[in-house]
Scaffold this active site. Structure first.
Site: not given
Ligand code: GCW
Length: 727
Positions: A192-193, A235, A316, A390, A412, A418, A568
């Site tokens: 993912e990403r 996730n 999410e 984010d 973090e 991304e 979103w």
């Molecule tokens: O940055 C967003 C991303 C998701 C990611 C989420 C997170 C792992 O678009 O893909 O999921 O944050 O940090 O939990």
């Protein structure tokens, strides 16, 4: 005729081969593909060989433990590559000058240093030119084997950079305890990403086959002091905690252990239901508590030094304690209690927001967590993204930093880009990390930097940590591009010491990755240092944020509207209309500013004082509003979009000037990616200008080129298979 032709061909081939051989010898750079990262150990210049050989040619190094053996082997590999001949390993420093590696236990000659080493903790080290038994020596000394390995990497870095070892006297202690990569790798190999290919972990062939790349991964991480890795996506799939997958994780842990790297796993909160067949995952339910205790025992039987769990809960769509009316602290403490007897930690993420809460998304994590300060067990760290939304190209620091004094907060960062152009854009993230770490929270008066919150020194926390969402995959370059390796590198160096300078780190990285020649280092470092600001300029200048295309986040999407949730969409964040643009988070708006300490809040709330770089993050401003440059907002916005594109064009010119100084394959790769970046920077600028102009109806400032296509064209572009999309 035929024979003659063939002969001519042969002659031609021989001639060509001769030319090629000659070119190889005189070429300033050998052909490379980037797989060796910053650990290339390319030969130092001939004038330096003798000097280094006298310091590094005779080595005394213990080889009884796995970590001692990897330190010794790394030194051998480094010296052989850099100096062109293997070092001589000897049993004691008697005789010629020697390089002595070890701890007072593993190398008795280092006993006189025992008191000095005391202050270096379990991971620190000392590099010193000194006299041992009356003879010249260079020592790499530490209290533990792992410190020696770190010291070896430091020493090799100095040689790679061409630094003098005369009078060397360096002691290093990491300022942060947990220095971790977070892999968002799924069990099916999808990242993912991720923009660097598939996951490095081949779960199917583990535990039977330990790919040599796992060892190189560990070497690379140890070389920058990273001491832990979370193997699977936040996730999370509950299967990661099943016996079969735990055995696979244990095999990786075995490979990483000699390099001081612990394995951690993301835990799915509902695993007791999915794996254990329970009908609840309620953190206060006794069966659930027992399930986690037993699971922890099972894990530690396989991985005795298992680091702990990372958890994304009630965010999410992920399950969490709130599904049972419990708090995040209840959830974190459940896992913390299960891990505590074994020494494990829980990293509980604060990336929590809910679309059904009618509150500014930027405020939600703070609102959720600040009241829980003091409610977490000692082995819980709350992991907070650098900014409140984010991983945007620029965000203010997260207001939780400094606001939870009784709880260790872990940083973090995202290393994978991304929101910063994926792997094709050259964006050095060192300045982004540095900007956040140096930001002053004013939590305990001036000087209460984010770095001091994160390293635990502000509130004297024993636990501290920094995590980076990895940009690593199975691509030959590891990171998807040559320059993205710098972001992995800078992350590790800053996690070790958050006060370091991003520029100094870039200098080291360029010297090791390309060449220590000043006419290579200076232009590349200069180009890297401005690259993040350039991306901010061509994507989201003046505090704009979250304007990327929906889902995959590839390219511009300032027009994104509708869909399952307002937060979103892009229009939720920029709020542009005929009169103005920006999100009013001041005291008369969402009041997000009040989540910061009063001294910070006052500055951010005041239109005259808020830095231009965060203007539209905190204020909704008329298009005519004058900025510090004297330009009206609309003029400044367009100016910055254009300036960002121009910077990329200058990077192309700089890179072109390095032709012949960088090996041809890597030069060509970077040049091609810079062309992609230039085209995409144009795309960002043009699409954004076309969109905002459609909203404000204003003419373009004089001298600014109109977008080559109508807005509808940009809006029509679709990229269904753009990489990395969450799924
Ligand atoms: O940055 C967003 C991303 C998701 C990611 C989420 C997170 C792992 O678009 O893909 O999921 O944050 O940090 O939990």
């Amino acid at each position: 005729m035929l024979t003659l032709t063939r002969r001519r061909g042969d002659v031609g081939r021989v001639f060509l081969a001769g030319i090629l051989a000659l070119l190889c010898c005189i070429s300033p750079a050998r052909a490379e593909d980037g797989h060796d990262l910053w650990l290339r150990y390319a030969p130092v210049g001939p004038s330096k060989v003798e000097g280094y050989r006298s310091a590094l040619g005779n080595v005394v190094a213990p080889d009884r433990t796995p970590t001692q053996r990897v330190a010794r082997e790394e030194l051998r590999r480094g010296v052989a590559g850099l100096l062109g001949s293997e070092p001589r390993f000897r049993a004691s420093p008697a005789g010629d000058a020697a390089l002595v590696l070890g701890t007072p236990t593993s190398a008795p000659w280092l006993a006189p240093l025992v008191h000095e080493l005391e202050g270096l903790g379990d991971e620190g080290y000392l590099l010193r030119r000194t006299r041992l038994d009356g003879r010249d020596a260079l020592v790499v000394a530490a209290r533990r084997d792992i410190g020696v390995l770190y010291g070896v990497f430091h020493l090799l870095r100095l040689v790679q950079a061409g630094a003098s070892l005369d009078g060397l006297d360096v002691s290093e202690v990491p300022r942060v305890k947990l220095r971790l990569l977070n892999h968002w790798d799924n069990l099916d190999g999808y990242v993912e990403r991720g923009y660097a290919g598939a996951s490095l972990w081949d779960w199917h062939t583990l535990p039977g086959w330990e790919d040599p790349r796992y060892t190189d991964y560990a070497r690379a991480n140890a070389s920058i002091g990273i001491n832990g890795t979370v193997l699977n996506n936040v996730n999370a799939d509950a299967l990661s905690l099943s016996p079969a997958y735990l055995r696979k994780a244990a095999a990786l842990a075995d490979v990483f252990r000699p390099y001081g790297i612990r394995v951690y796993l993301s835990a799915r909160f509902s695993a007791p239901m999915e794996l254990g067949g329970l009908d609840t995952a309620d953190p206060l339910n006794p069966d659930v508590r027992q399930w986690w205790r037993t699971k922890a025992e099972e894990i530690y039987a396989l991985i005795p030094d298992f680091g702990g769990f990372l958890v994304k809960a009630n965010s999410e769509g992920q399950p969490g304690p709130q599904d049972y009316g419990r708090t995040h602290a209840d959830g974190a403490n459940l896992l913390a209690d299960a891990l505590a007897p074994h020494g494990g930690v829980v990293m509980w993420r604060a990336f929590v927001y809910a679309h059904d809460v009618p509150e500014d998304r930027a405020k939600q994590a703070y609102n959720e967590f600040v009241g829980l300060d003091g409610a977490f067990r000692d082995n819980v760290v709350v992991q907070v993204k650098n900014g409140p939304i984010d991983f945007q190209p620029r965000e203010p620091f997260h207001p939780l930093f400094g606001a939870m004094p009784r709880t260790p907060l872990m940083m973090e960062f995202q290393i994978t880009k991304e929101y910063l152009g994926f792997a094709t854009h050259l964006v050095y993230l060192g300045p982004l990390y540095e900007e956040v770490l140096r930001a002053d929270t004013h939590a305990r008066g001036p000087g209460s930097t984010v770095a001091r919150v994160v390293d635990g020194s502000l509130e004297s926390h024993a636990l501290s940590g920094i995590a980076g969402v990895a940009n690593i995959g199975d691509d030959r370059t590891w990171s998807g591009s040559h320059f993205d390796q710098a972001n992995w590198y800078a992350f590790g160096r800053l996690a070790w010491n958050p006060n370091q300078s991003a520029r100094d780190i870039a200098v080291d990285w360029v010297a090791m990755t390309f060449s220590p020649a000043p006419d290579v280092v200076a232009p590349i470092v200069a180009m890297m240092m401005g690259s993040r600001e350039a991306a901010v300029d061509y994507m989201t200048p003046l505090g704009l944020h979250h304007l990327m295309a929906r889902g995959h986040h590839y390219g511009p999407g300032p027009w994104v509207v509708g869909g399952p949730r307002a937060d979103w969409t892009s229009v939720y964040y920029h709020r542009a209309d005929r009169d103005g643009i920006g999100f009013d988070r001041g005291t008369r708006g969402s009041d997000a500013v009040s989540q910061y300490a009063p001294a910070v809040a006052r500055t951010l709330d005041d239109l005259a004082q808020v830095p231009d770089t965060l203007l539209l993050w905190f204020h909704h401003v008329p298009w005519q509003h004058r900025l510090h440059s004297g330009r009206p907002l609309w003029g400044e916005l367009v100016h910055r979009y254009t300036r960002g594109v121009a910077y990329v064009e200058r990077m192309q010119a700089t890179w072109e000037g390095l032709r012949g100084k960088i090996d041809a394959p890597r030069h060509a790769h970077v040049a091609a990616f810079l062309r992609i970046q230039r085209d995409e920077a144009h795309w960002w600028r043009d699409a954004s200008v076309a969109y905002f102009q459609s909203i404000n109806g204003l003419p373009l400032p004089a001298g600014e080129a109109p977008p080559p296509h109508p807005l509808a064209y940009y809006q029509s572009l679709q990229f269904p298979y753009a990489p990395g999309d969450g799924r």
